[in-house]
Design an enzyme around this catalytic site. Structure first.
Site, PDB file in Angstrom:
ATOM      1  CG  ASP A 255      -1.703   1.262   1.251  1.00  0.00           C
ATOM      2  OD1 ASP A 255      -2.833   1.414   0.383  1.00  0.00           O
ATOM      3  OD2 ASP A 255      -1.523   2.001   2.326  1.00  0.00           O
ATOM      4  CD  GLU A 297      -2.275   2.518  -3.313  1.00  0.00           C
ATOM      5  OE1 GLU A 297      -3.475   3.052  -3.478  1.00  0.00           O
ATOM      6  OE2 GLU A 297      -1.398   2.419  -2.304  1.00  0.00           O
TER       7      GLU A 297
HETATM    8  C1  GLC Z   1      -3.877   3.874  -0.129  1.00  0.00           C
HETATM    9  C2  GLC Z   1      -5.226   2.931   0.141  1.00  0.00           C
HETATM   10  C3  GLC Z   1      -6.277   4.191   0.489  1.00  0.00           C
HETATM   11  C4  GLC Z   1      -5.722   4.547   1.896  1.00  0.00           C
HETATM   12  C5  GLC Z   1      -4.263   5.208   1.499  1.00  0.00           C
HETATM   13  C6  GLC Z   1      -3.639   5.175   2.837  1.00  0.00           C
HETATM   14  O1  GLC Z   1      -3.729   4.577  -1.138  1.00  0.00           O
HETATM   15  O2  GLC Z   1      -5.685   2.534  -1.291  1.00  0.00           O
HETATM   16  O3  GLC Z   1      -7.580   3.636   0.554  1.00  0.00           O
HETATM   17  O4  GLC Z   1      -6.282   5.886   2.123  1.00  0.00           O
HETATM   18  O5  GLC Z   1      -3.556   4.158   1.116  1.00  0.00           O
HETATM   19  O6  GLC Z   1      -3.272   4.101   3.641  1.00  0.00           O
END
Ligand code: GLC
Length: 600
Positions: A255, A297
């Site tokens: 993430d 991500e």
């Molecule tokens: C990522 C997640 C999102 C979250 C962020 C902070 O971008 O997809 O939903 O708010 O991380 O952890």
């Protein structure tokens, strides 16, 4: 231990040089290596066997039969046991890759949808236990399904034990975060660091009254950024990741990974050290649990995303989200102009084929308009005005728009706007029009046409609409992402045998899984249909050539292609040449030509 030793011997040289290059700390490195050994010792025999099978077939996840689904445990099954009970349904939808949204312990009122983790080794009690998670993973493996979960590595909750000890004044734990005695340095950072949540959580720092200091919080104030310049943080977080792998998790979603290294006077995004850290985590998994994949991500423009694949000798992430194609697709829905999408396809198609993208239409987050404005400028499209148009379009405020979405973290200062809503609502299905259904089906056909792993967002297979009830929930109402995080509609699922969208998707999936042209190694290219409303993609693999045509226009259009041979429509069986293909609004066609293959 033989497998561990073999893999360690092969990869240790690189691991050592990266680790020591970053930290210059032999003791921390020795700890890291012994931690790897310990995690390997704790890995179940069944998982070790899975590792061995995947080591034999390292491209296992690229199979065209892979289809993902992203679900919230609570919204879908109530808890992990409930999800397990509904695995038949998931399999029936065709999905064999299950992304379980954050389910680790996270304080209810300060959770950011589970992305503020207070214990990386404990499942949120309402959802079950770590044993339930391991059972679910085991059951999925029996069914040939894989499980993905989020690993929120950039920050912890301010109620994580490290944060609690930092609050209690323990310096060693404060050093796991970024603490400052006053606002001087934070203010310098603010000069170059873009804001993540400009409206709901402005700025990147928060005052911590317990400590009497300022702490870095790039996301929400209750999400404290971890300081990876401290090797203890990397050691413990890697151990947390391996612990999750040992519960049977196949895919670790890293993430917010571009954010994990901070330097003053930079944007604190995508710094070179981030790549070193990801490579180290890749090596750790390759040594301890080589059946595991890393999914990065990286919600950034393509030039920033691609480096996260690493190099063939030093891979970083196995898969990355194809975020630009996603937002460009929605831009194309609004503008009915496929030129940017074609350009984006050309960019993706030009990349080495071993790069695997995870393709999607919607996920749990908002849609940000990270479009290639350099490219759009040649058509007179100007960024701020265009974002305003998109903003109006996806709120259903312009003529011809049936979309029903909401704004997210609108930043009037920069003229930036982002959007929320389910696929069906953004396609206009709240109006009940047939056009909107056709658009929804066409977008899925486009999703399945791309190489990579397609992921369905749970509920999208049934055309689930927005959930407006979050407006009445004091914890959720400030965050419009909850618009598309509603409970799964089991009543609609009951009626799936007569749901035209659901049935159409099953048909498309069956074709995608069965036709050679959808093979991951197929050649892919775009064609010139001499009509800017239509996107035309070609795929070729071992004698089969597919032409995929998509009419993003809201009127009847013709694709003027110079393809004189006789094709067969994969959906209707119709035989036709592809010189001038007539297309209705939001129609798509999958046309196949099978060249006779020489016998070997
Ligand atoms: C990522 C997640 C999102 C979250 C962020 C902070 O971008 O997809 O939903 O708010 O991380 O952890």
């Amino acid at each position: 231990m033989a497998d561990f030793n073999r893999r360690f011997a092969k990869l240790e040289r690189e691991l050592r040089s990266l680790y020591l290059g970053l930290y210059h700390d032999q003791q921390a490195y020795a700890y890291f290596c012994s931690m790897l050994k310990k995690q390997y010792a704790q890995r179940k025999e069944s998982l070790r066997q899975l590792d061995a099978r995947r080591e034999e077939n390292p491209g296992w996840y690229k199979d065209q039969k892979m289809l993902g689904m992203q679900i919230y445990t609570q919204c879908f099954g109530g808890n992990l046991k409930g999800v397990e009970k509904h695995l038949d349904y998931i399999q029936e939808t065709g999905a064999n890759y299950l992304h379980l949204m954050p389910l680790l312990e996270s304080p209810k009122e300060k959770s950011d949808g589970g992305y503020a983790v207070s214990d990386f080794r404990k499942v949120q009690p309402e959802l079950g236990t770590k044993e339930d998670l391991a059972d679910l993973a085991e059951e999925c493996h029996k069914r040939d399904m894989v499980v993905c979960i989020d690993f929120v590595m950039n920050h912890t909750s301010d109620e994580h034990i490290w944060a609690k000890r930092a609050k209690a004044g323990e310096e060693a734990f404060q050093q796991r975060y970024f603490f400052y005695d006053n606002w001087d340095i934070p203010n310098l950072y603010e000069q170059t660091v873009p804001q993540v949540f400009p409206t709901t959580a402005p700025g990147s720092f928060s005052w911590c009254p317990e400590v009497g200091k300022v702490v870095m919080t790039s996301f929400y104030p209750f999400q404290w950024d971890l300081n990876y310049a401290n090797p203890t943080v990397l050691n413990d977080m890697t151990e947390n990741m391996l612990f999750l792998c040992n519960q049977g998790i196949d895919v670790i979603r890293l993430d917010a990974v571009p954010y994990i290294w901070k330097e003053l006077w930079t944007t604190c995004r995508n710094l070179p050290q981030v790549h070193t850290l990801v490579r180290i985590m890749n090596l750790a998994a390759a040594i301890v649990c080589p059946g595991t994949l890393l999914l990065g991500e990286v919600v950034m423009e393509p030039s920033k995303v691609v480096p996260y694949f690493g190099t063939p000798e030093s891979p970083e992430c196995h898969m990355l989200y194809n975020v630009t194609t996603m937002c460009t697709t929605w831009h194309t829905v609004a503008t009915q102009d496929t030129r940017l999408l074609r350009h984006q396809m050309d960019t993706v198609f030009a990349l080495p084929r071993q790069y695997t993208f995870l393709n999607y239409l919607r996920c749990h987050d908002d849609i940000g308009w990270g479009l290639d404005y350099e490219y759009l400028r040649q058509f007179g499209v100007e960024e701020v005005a265009h974002k305003r148009f998109l903003s109006d379009y996806f709120q259903g405020k312009c003529f011809g728009s049936e979309a029903r979405g909401e704004l997210y973290n609108d930043d009037p200062r920069l003229g930036d706007a982002r959007h929320c809503g389910t696929t069906a609502s953004l396609c206009g299905m709240e109006t009940g029009s047939e056009q909107s259904l056709n658009l929804d089906i066409m977008l899925h056909a486009f999703l399945f046409t791309q190489s990579g792993l397609p992921i369905l967002y749970s509920g999208d297979e049934l055309g689930q609409l927005n959930d407006y009830s979050y407006h009445c929930d004091p914890i959720k109402r400030e965050d419009s992402r909850f618009l598309h995080r509603g409970n799964f509609d089991w009543a609609a699922a009951e009626k799936r045998s007569t749901n035209p969208l659901y049935q159409a998707l099953l048909k498309l999936e069956a074709i995608r899984k069965g036709e050679k042209a959808f093979h991951a190694d197929a050649d892919v290219w775009t064609l010139e249909p001499k009509n800017t409303h239509i996107l035309a993609i070609g795929r070729y693999y071992q004698g089969d050539k597919l032409l995929a045509l998509f009419n993003f226009g809201r009127g009847n259009e013709t694709a003027w292609l110079e393809e004189g041979e006789v094709y067969e429509d994969l959906l209707t069986g119709e035989k036709l040449d592809a010189k001038a293909v007539a297309m209705k609004p939001y129609e798509f066609r999958w046309l196949i030509l099978r060249y006779p293959q020489e016998k070997e």
